[in-house]
Design a protein around this motif. Sequence first.
Motif, PDB file in Angstrom:
ATOM      1  N   VAL A  94       4.342  51.598  75.697  1.00  0.00           N
ATOM      2  CA  VAL A  94       3.032  51.524  75.387  1.00  0.00           C
ATOM      3  C   VAL A  94       2.437  51.706  76.612  1.00  0.00           C
ATOM      4  N   GLY A  95       1.399  52.668  76.879  1.00  0.00           N
ATOM      5  CA  GLY A  95       0.840  52.978  78.226  1.00  0.00           C
ATOM      6  C   GLY A  95      -0.469  53.031  78.180  1.00  0.00           C
ATOM      7  N   HIS A  96      -1.159  53.483  79.580  1.00  0.00           N
ATOM      8  CA  HIS A  96      -2.337  53.682  79.845  1.00  0.00           C
ATOM      9  C   HIS A  96      -2.367  54.671  80.822  1.00  0.00           C
ATOM     10  N   LEU A  97      -3.173  55.713  80.734  1.00  0.00           N
ATOM     11  CA  LEU A  97      -3.590  56.649  81.615  1.00  0.00           C
ATOM     12  C   LEU A  97      -5.074  56.633  82.003  1.00  0.00           C
ATOM     13  N   ALA A  98      -5.323  56.759  83.379  1.00  0.00           N
ATOM     14  CA  ALA A  98      -6.571  56.565  83.864  1.00  0.00           C
ATOM     15  C   ALA A  98      -7.350  57.950  83.892  1.00  0.00           C
ATOM     16  N   ALA A  99      -8.653  58.283  83.544  1.00  0.00           N
ATOM     17  CA  ALA A  99      -9.216  59.375  83.619  1.00  0.00           C
ATOM     18  C   ALA A  99      -9.214  59.951  84.970  1.00  0.00           C
ATOM     19  N   GLY A 100      -9.001  61.403  85.002  1.00  0.00           N
ATOM     20  CA  GLY A 100      -8.874  62.020  86.470  1.00  0.00           C
ATOM     21  C   GLY A 100      -7.601  61.751  87.263  1.00  0.00           C
ATOM     22  N   THR A 101      -6.522  61.224  86.636  1.00  0.00           N
ATOM     23  CA  THR A 101      -5.091  61.393  87.204  1.00  0.00           C
ATOM     24  C   THR A 101      -4.244  62.382  87.080  1.00  0.00           C
ATOM     25  N   ALA A 102      -3.885  63.189  88.080  1.00  0.00           N
ATOM     26  CA  ALA A 102      -3.230  64.236  88.029  1.00  0.00           C
ATOM     27  C   ALA A 102      -1.706  63.903  87.815  1.00  0.00           C
ATOM     28  N   THR A 103      -1.118  64.471  86.664  1.00  0.00           N
ATOM     29  CA  THR A 103       0.422  64.015  86.154  1.00  0.00           C
ATOM     30  C   THR A 103       1.106  65.241  86.088  1.00  0.00           C
ATOM     31  N   THR A 104       2.375  65.047  86.172  1.00  0.00           N
ATOM     32  CA  THR A 104       3.586  66.105  85.719  1.00  0.00           C
ATOM     33  C   THR A 104       4.351  65.319  84.718  1.00  0.00           C
ATOM     34  N   TRP A 105       4.330  66.007  83.506  1.00  0.00           N
ATOM     35  CA  TRP A 105       4.847  65.722  82.161  1.00  0.00           C
ATOM     36  C   TRP A 105       6.633  66.285  82.409  1.00  0.00           C
ATOM     37  N   THR A 106       7.475  65.736  82.247  1.00  0.00           N
ATOM     38  CA  THR A 106       8.810  66.342  82.075  1.00  0.00           C
ATOM     39  C   THR A 106       9.295  65.584  80.721  1.00  0.00           C
ATOM     40  N   VAL A 107       9.050  66.489  79.710  1.00  0.00           N
ATOM     41  CA  VAL A 107       9.669  66.143  78.323  1.00  0.00           C
ATOM     42  C   VAL A 107      10.886  66.595  78.150  1.00  0.00           C
ATOM     43  N   THR A 108      11.808  65.476  77.969  1.00  0.00           N
ATOM     44  CA  THR A 108      13.348  65.881  77.551  1.00  0.00           C
ATOM     45  C   THR A 108      13.721  65.903  76.257  1.00  0.00           C
ATOM     46  N   GLU A 109      13.132  65.195  75.264  1.00  0.00           N
ATOM     47  CA  GLU A 109      13.024  65.219  73.949  1.00  0.00           C
ATOM     48  C   GLU A 109      11.777  65.335  73.364  1.00  0.00           C
ATOM     49  N   THR A 110      11.428  66.361  72.412  1.00  0.00           N
ATOM     50  CA  THR A 110       9.972  66.335  71.833  1.00  0.00           C
ATOM     51  C   THR A 110       9.537  64.798  71.739  1.00  0.00           C
TER      52      THR A 110
END
Length: 117
Positions: A94-110
């Motif tokens: 369970v997570g919360h991401l804040a508006a405007g945060t620059a992220t990189t998503w490394t998806v290893t399993e769909t």
Amino acid sequence: MSHPFALLANHAVDATRVELEYRDVPADQLITGPARVGTAELGSLHGCSIGVWEMSPSVTTDVEVDEFFVVLAGAATVSFADGRPPLQLRAGSVGHLAAGTATTWTVTETLRKIYIA
């Protein structure tokens, strides 16, 4: 993204099986791929959009909206441009991401999640 599916009041669905509308991730966000994103908006509550989001294995960048989420399936790491520790995501996270945060998503399993934004 709007989807013709709508969750009716006093009903439930299996979010792991909801059909999604897919699109390619824009080239300017793609680090390695190809990457496909699927979404289905389930409805809204008090001005917040609630839906299902899925991404295929890939590495992409994004600038987040204010969002709470629950991961249903898959695995990914979300790294932050500002250097804070990355999030390790898997089913049950369970997570919360804040508006405007620059992220990189490394998806290893769909990765499939429920979002509230």
